[in-house]
Structure formats: C-alpha cells, structure tokens
Design a protein around this motif. Structure first.
Motif, mmCIF file in Angstrom:
data_model
loop_
_atom_site.group_PDB
_atom_site.id
_atom_site.type_symbol
_atom_site.label_atom_id
_atom_site.label_comp_id
_atom_site.label_asym_id
_atom_site.label_seq_id
_atom_site.Cartn_x
_atom_site.Cartn_y
_atom_site.Cartn_z
ATOM 1 N N ARG A 6 0.916 -1.266 0.126
ATOM 2 C CA ARG A 6 -0.008 -0.065 -0.166
ATOM 3 C C ARG A 6 0.807 1.068 -0.234
ATOM 4 N N TYR A 45 -4.041 -4.951 -4.557
ATOM 5 C CA TYR A 45 -2.722 -4.349 -4.424
ATOM 6 C C TYR A 45 -1.374 -5.213 -4.942
ATOM 7 N N TRP A 411 -6.752 3.579 -0.218
ATOM 8 C CA TRP A 411 -5.436 3.232 -0.938
ATOM 9 C C TRP A 411 -4.998 4.766 -1.472
#
Length: 429
Positions: A6, A45, A411
């Motif tokens: 992240r 991700y 995010w």
C-alpha cells in the motif's frame, strides 16, 4: 481490495503514483473485460505488481480510459496488454484462495453450511476463470490452482515444532511461477530465474504477514493460524520476513529492466513498509531518526490545548507561527498537547474544501463499528457497489470492509501526514 503493498504517496512521488494507479485501474478493467463487472471486486494491490513487472521489462503500454467514480469521475491513462491480463488471472486465483480460506475457517457469513457451499462454488469458478485467461496468454495456471488446492492439506499436517515455511510453500510456488511468467511475456526469458525467486519470497512474505496481522483475532476466535499451529514466535516470523525482504532486494538486482523505478519502490521499499505495519513498528521517515521515547516538547514548540472559555476561531498565542524544526514526540510523551490541527477549508487538488470525515455525508453507510459487524452476500455485494460509487475505497480512511466490516486503509491515504519526508531512495540504487 487487499494486499500487503500500500504505497505512500510521498515515497512514490507524482510520476510513480500516477503509474501505480494506471496499473491498478488497468487490472480492474482487465477483470471487467475478461470476466464481467462483478469480477472487479477481486482487484488487489499485490496483483498489480505482475502488470508493473511486465511493463518494467517490456516498456510502457497504455490506453485512455473513460471517467470512473474511483478517480473522481476523471479519465486517465491505464495499463493495458498481457501484463494487466496476467495480473487479472493471478488476482482471481488469490481471490479463490481467500474465499476458500474463509470457508474453511467458517468466518462471518460462511459460518452457515449453505453459504459455505456457495463460497466453495465461487472459489472454484474464479480458479477456472483464471485458468482460461492464463491459457490465452500461454501460461498454464495449473500450478496456481494446485497450490490453492494443496494449501488445506498442508495446513492440516502442520503441528507444533514443524516449520512454518512448510505451510507457506504452496503460496511461494504459485507466486514464483506467476512472477517468472512476466519475463516470458516481456520477451526477456533470461530474467525468469531471478524473478521466480522474487515471487517465491514475496509469496512467503505475504503469507507470513497475513498470519501476523490475523494472529490476535485468530487466537480470540480459535481460528487456524500458521504461527499458532507450528508454534512459531512473532520474533521468528519477523526474522523470516526480514530475510525474505532482503532476498527480494538481492534478486531484483539480477533482473534486466527497461525502467525499474516503480517495481523497485514496490518490491524493495514498500515491502519493508508492509513488514513495519504488520509488526506495529513506528513509522520510518527515511533519513530522519526517531525521537527518544518520552521526550517532552520544548517550550513553544506546539500550541497548548484549547483554553476553556476562549471563543471559537479566536487566535491563540501561537496563532500563525510555525513550530521550529525538531522531532515530533510520540503520542505517549508527557506534556504533549498534540500537534496543531491542519487549517480547515482551502483547496485539495481540484476538488476544493476538506474531504468528508469517515461516516459523514455519502459515507454514512456502511458504518464502522467496534467490534466489526459482518454482512451477508447480498448486503456485502451492495456495499461493494455503493462504496465504489461513492469513492470510499480511495478517499475514505478508514473504510469498513464490505463483507467483514473491519476497518481498511484507503488506497489514496498516506499514513505519515503531509509533512512526511520519507520520499527518496536510500539504498544507493
């Protein structure tokens, strides 16, 4: 969305952050184009690293995409091609494994037998779809599907005193083969061996960090956890994670790239940040050393707490003055009154004004609750669609997981604040 990587916007910088978002959007659109709109819920991700690795070796491949709610209804250039489609295939396998894991643990909605049957069917369907996409790309996903199927038997054989790496082996094998395939798609077969090692260690790391993050909850609920099952201590898990991160960094140096800036940040720096987050280490700020515990701020460094009786909006004695340079004391430091609040109002990018607080306006549903409240399949799918349409995944921080109700990090969030100086690379690369 899920995954251990992240990125912080300050570490990426504007150019690399735009590239990262291009791969994230490209993965989402590849899932839609090959498997329909509902498949977009498996966007994650870690899967986009596959797309980024193909581009890093073969060169940039983009197309213009129309407006999307997650981009504030703006168009953008997104990654396209075999890298995005391979990432979609891997993401479906990851999602299949995740659903299967929840079914086996009887988590949330899967505590009921009928829903476990539905969960198993969804997991099998996603695995089959991943195989179909892989065959179109010349990649046999049987090794990925086999790893998903072997995981339950490997976990069943785990016992105190056995190696936790035996439990992570299926994940390592699947991730290694997926990452090695990027070399084939990029036309650089010589990179396959080194990238297989990168993927293998990344799979190990992802499995271990997932176990560390779930350790407290799994102990409380009695759910299966590889660290508990094998008697692995958090200290040993940390050592294994640090070794895996170092191995990834060394293997990356053996790969020939056309442009490795983004994948270097993701697989070297952000991997180490994921370890920091999972083990609860204080946030690192590049070259700035951490302050000693319990340090008291110097007089006048921070404005004092709001004084009783002071009219709202009236400037205090420190109004308009910036704090002098120095370390920020930890929240537990004696005498800390807290840093000054950022000014309200003003502009934020092109939207202007302050973003809504979590739980207000269009973000009033779903609510964050403690303890988290799980949702069924229908209500969870409705939450996914509503959260997508109201930009909660990117802008609400934290936002509740649509099915689990657990708080998740947005995010677009940077966990180190606007004054963060953690940008830059300190590894002499």
């Amino acid at each position: 969305m899920f995954g251990i990587i992240r990125p912080c916007r300050n570490r990426l910088g504007p150019e690399l952050r735009e590239s990262w978002l291009a791969h994230l959007c490209g993965l989402c659109l590849a899932l839609r184009d090959d498997h329909g709109h509902l498949a977009r819920v498996v966007t994650n991700y870690d899967g986009l690293v596959i797309s980024a690795l193909v581009e890093a070796q073969a060169g940039r491949s983009r197309r213009s995409a129309g407006p999307c709610a997650l981009r504030g209804m703006q168009s953008a250039d997104v990654a396209v091609g075999t890298g995005a489609r391979l990432a979609a295939s891997v993401s479906l396998v990851l999602a299949s494994a995740k659903v299967g894991d929840h079914v086996d643990d009887r988590d949330g909605v899967f505590a009921r037998a009928p829903m476990r049957g539905v969960g198993r069917q969804v997991a099998r369907r996603w695995a089959a779809q991943a195989s179909e996409t892989g065959l179109d790309l010349g990649f046999d996903t049987a090794v990925l599907v086999d790893a998903v199927r072997r995981q339950s038997s490997v976990e069943a054989s785990a016992a105190p005193g056995s190696s936790v790496l035996t439990v992570t082996e299926p994940t390592e094998t699947a991730a290694g083969e997926a990452v090695a395939q990027t070399a084939v798609l990029a036309g650089r077969p010589g990179n396959a061996a080194a990238l297989r090692e990168v993927g293998r260690l990344f799979g190990r790391l992802a499995h271990l960090l997932d176990a560390v993050e779930d350790l407290g909850e799994d102990r409380a609920s009695g759910a299966w956890n590889p660290l508990v099952a094998t008697g692995t201590t958090p200290e040993e898990a940390r050592r294994l994670c640090d070794d895996a991160a170092l191995g990834i960094e060394l293997a990356m140096k053996e790969v020939e790239f056309a442009d490795d800036r983004l994948v270097h940040v993701l697989l070297v720096h952000e991997v180490r940040e994921s370890i920091r987050r999972a083990f609860g280490d204080p946030h690192s700020h590049g070259h700035t050393p951490s302050p000693p515990p319990g340090r008291q701020p110097a007089p006048g460094m921070y404005p004092p707490p709001a004084q009783a009786g002071r009219p709202q909006g009236q400037p205090g004695p420190h109004h308009g003055s910036a704090p002098p340079p120095g370390h920020v004391p930890p929240p537990s430091a004696p005498g800390r009154g807290g840093p000054p609040e950022p000014p309200r109002g003003g502009k934020k990018g092109k939207r202007g004004g302050e973003p809504p607080r979590p739980g207000s306006g269009l973000w009033c549903w779903p609510k964050l609750k403690t303890p988290p409240v799980t949702r069924g399949v229908l209500l969870g799918c409705l939450a996914v669609l509503y959260q997508c349409g109201t930009c909660q995944y990117c802008c609400r921080d934290p936002y509740p997981g649509p099915f689990s109700g657990k708080p998740r990090e947005g995010w677009c969030n940077c966990d180190c604040g606007p004054g963060c100086d953690c940008g830059g690379c300190d590894c002499n690369c």
